[in-house]
Design a protein around this motif. Structure first.
Motif, mmCIF file in Angstrom:
data_model
loop_
_atom_site.group_PDB
_atom_site.id
_atom_site.type_symbol
_atom_site.label_atom_id
_atom_site.label_comp_id
_atom_site.label_asym_id
_atom_site.label_seq_id
_atom_site.Cartn_x
_atom_site.Cartn_y
_atom_site.Cartn_z
ATOM 1 N N PHE A 60 -6.656 -1.567 11.470
ATOM 2 C CA PHE A 60 -6.884 -1.749 10.045
ATOM 3 C C PHE A 60 -8.359 -1.465 9.795
ATOM 4 N N THR A 61 -8.656 -0.677 8.777
ATOM 5 C CA THR A 61 -10.038 -0.269 8.530
ATOM 6 C C THR A 61 -10.903 -1.428 8.050
ATOM 7 N N VAL A 62 -12.177 -1.116 7.880
ATOM 8 C CA VAL A 62 -13.103 -2.054 7.253
ATOM 9 C C VAL A 62 -12.625 -2.291 5.815
ATOM 10 N N THR A 63 -13.140 -3.325 5.187
ATOM 11 C CA THR A 63 -12.775 -3.643 3.806
ATOM 12 C C THR A 63 -13.720 -2.912 2.850
ATOM 13 N N ASN A 64 -13.132 -2.185 1.912
ATOM 14 C CA ASN A 64 -13.897 -1.494 0.872
ATOM 15 C C ASN A 64 -13.845 -2.313 -0.413
ATOM 16 N N ASP A 65 -14.954 -2.320 -1.159
ATOM 17 C CA ASP A 65 -15.006 -3.085 -2.404
ATOM 18 C C ASP A 65 -13.949 -2.629 -3.404
ATOM 19 N N GLU A 66 -13.759 -1.302 -3.518
ATOM 20 C CA GLU A 66 -12.818 -0.778 -4.502
ATOM 21 C C GLU A 66 -12.272 0.564 -4.039
ATOM 22 N N VAL A 67 -10.968 0.758 -4.217
ATOM 23 C CA VAL A 67 -10.303 1.997 -3.829
ATOM 24 C C VAL A 67 -9.330 2.385 -4.936
ATOM 25 N N THR A 68 -9.299 3.668 -5.273
ATOM 26 C CA THR A 68 -8.310 4.196 -6.204
ATOM 27 C C THR A 68 -7.330 5.051 -5.411
ATOM 28 N N ILE A 69 -6.045 4.830 -5.633
ATOM 29 C CA ILE A 69 -5.000 5.528 -4.891
ATOM 30 C C ILE A 69 -4.097 6.238 -5.890
ATOM 31 N N ASN A 70 -3.893 7.516 -5.662
ATOM 32 C CA ASN A 70 -3.000 8.310 -6.506
ATOM 33 C C ASN A 70 -1.646 8.466 -5.827
ATOM 34 N N ASN A 71 -0.622 8.628 -6.627
ATOM 35 C CA ASN A 71 0.732 8.900 -6.146
ATOM 36 C C ASN A 71 1.266 7.810 -5.218
ATOM 37 N N TYR A 72 1.221 6.585 -5.694
ATOM 38 C CA TYR A 72 1.800 5.507 -4.893
ATOM 39 C C TYR A 72 3.320 5.613 -4.910
ATOM 40 N N ILE A 73 3.942 5.130 -3.859
ATOM 41 C CA ILE A 73 5.400 5.147 -3.728
ATOM 42 C C ILE A 73 5.957 3.736 -3.858
ATOM 43 N N GLN A 74 5.192 2.759 -3.368
ATOM 44 C CA GLN A 74 5.707 1.401 -3.283
ATOM 45 C C GLN A 74 4.564 0.406 -3.456
ATOM 46 N N ILE A 75 4.829 -0.672 -4.188
ATOM 47 C CA ILE A 75 3.899 -1.790 -4.328
ATOM 48 C C ILE A 75 4.663 -3.047 -3.943
ATOM 49 N N ILE A 76 4.155 -3.771 -2.942
ATOM 50 C CA ILE A 76 4.830 -4.974 -2.461
ATOM 51 C C ILE A 76 3.852 -6.141 -2.534
ATOM 52 N N THR A 77 4.228 -7.199 -3.217
ATOM 53 C CA THR A 77 3.391 -8.391 -3.301
ATOM 54 C C THR A 77 3.427 -9.126 -1.963
ATOM 55 N N CYS A 78 2.261 -9.597 -1.521
ATOM 56 C CA CYS A 78 2.148 -10.292 -0.230
ATOM 57 C C CYS A 78 2.273 -11.805 -0.391
ATOM 58 N N THR A 79 2.810 -12.437 0.632
ATOM 59 C CA THR A 79 2.853 -13.895 0.678
ATOM 60 C C THR A 79 1.500 -14.411 1.169
ATOM 61 N N GLU A 80 1.270 -15.695 0.978
ATOM 62 C CA GLU A 80 0.032 -16.312 1.478
ATOM 63 C C GLU A 80 -0.063 -16.183 2.995
ATOM 64 N N GLU A 81 1.059 -16.350 3.686
ATOM 65 C CA GLU A 81 1.086 -16.201 5.146
ATOM 66 C C GLU A 81 0.614 -14.804 5.555
ATOM 67 N N ALA A 82 1.110 -13.794 4.886
ATOM 68 C CA ALA A 82 0.731 -12.414 5.207
ATOM 69 C C ALA A 82 -0.744 -12.157 4.898
ATOM 70 N N ILE A 83 -1.215 -12.646 3.770
ATOM 71 C CA ILE A 83 -2.619 -12.441 3.374
ATOM 72 C C ILE A 83 -3.549 -13.006 4.447
ATOM 73 N N THR A 84 -3.305 -14.237 4.846
ATOM 74 C CA THR A 84 -4.123 -14.882 5.875
ATOM 75 C C THR A 84 -4.083 -14.088 7.167
ATOM 76 N N ASN A 85 -2.903 -13.666 7.564
ATOM 77 C CA ASN A 85 -2.715 -12.920 8.805
ATOM 78 C C ASN A 85 -3.450 -11.575 8.764
#
Length: 98
Positions: free
Chosen positions: A64-89
């Protein structure tokens, strides 16, 4: 999609890869993330849906890369909301650098 604004999500993009971050904007086929990381390679999850629910079971085997302050992504296919467990992990996975 508006209920996902301000939440941690995983974005699967057409030809750009998989990203994790906070969804701050969605307009047409473009999304914007803050605190964004690209999930280049993962180990211990079968697909992005599992990562969004549980995170990864083998964090030392992930790239997993370093964390960037802001990223713009074109042509997304899927957006999935994360659980708290996943975020922490996901946040505990060390940045992959060369």
């Amino acid at each position: 999609m508006k209920n996902q604004l301000g939440k941690h999500v995983i974005i699967r993009a057409d030809r750009a890869g998989v990203f994790f971050g906070i969804l701050t904007k969605k307009e047409g086929s473009e999304v914007q993330l803050t605190e964004a990381r690209k999930l280049y390679y993962w180990s211990g999850a079968s697909a992005v849906e599992q990562i969004a629910l549980e995170g990864v079971k083998n964090p030392d085997g992930c790239q997993f890369t370093v964390t960037n302050d802001e990223v713009t992504i074109n042509n997304y296919i899927q957006i999935i909301t994360c659980t708290e467990e996943a975020i922490t992990n996901i946040k505990k996975v060390q940045s992959w650098k060369k």
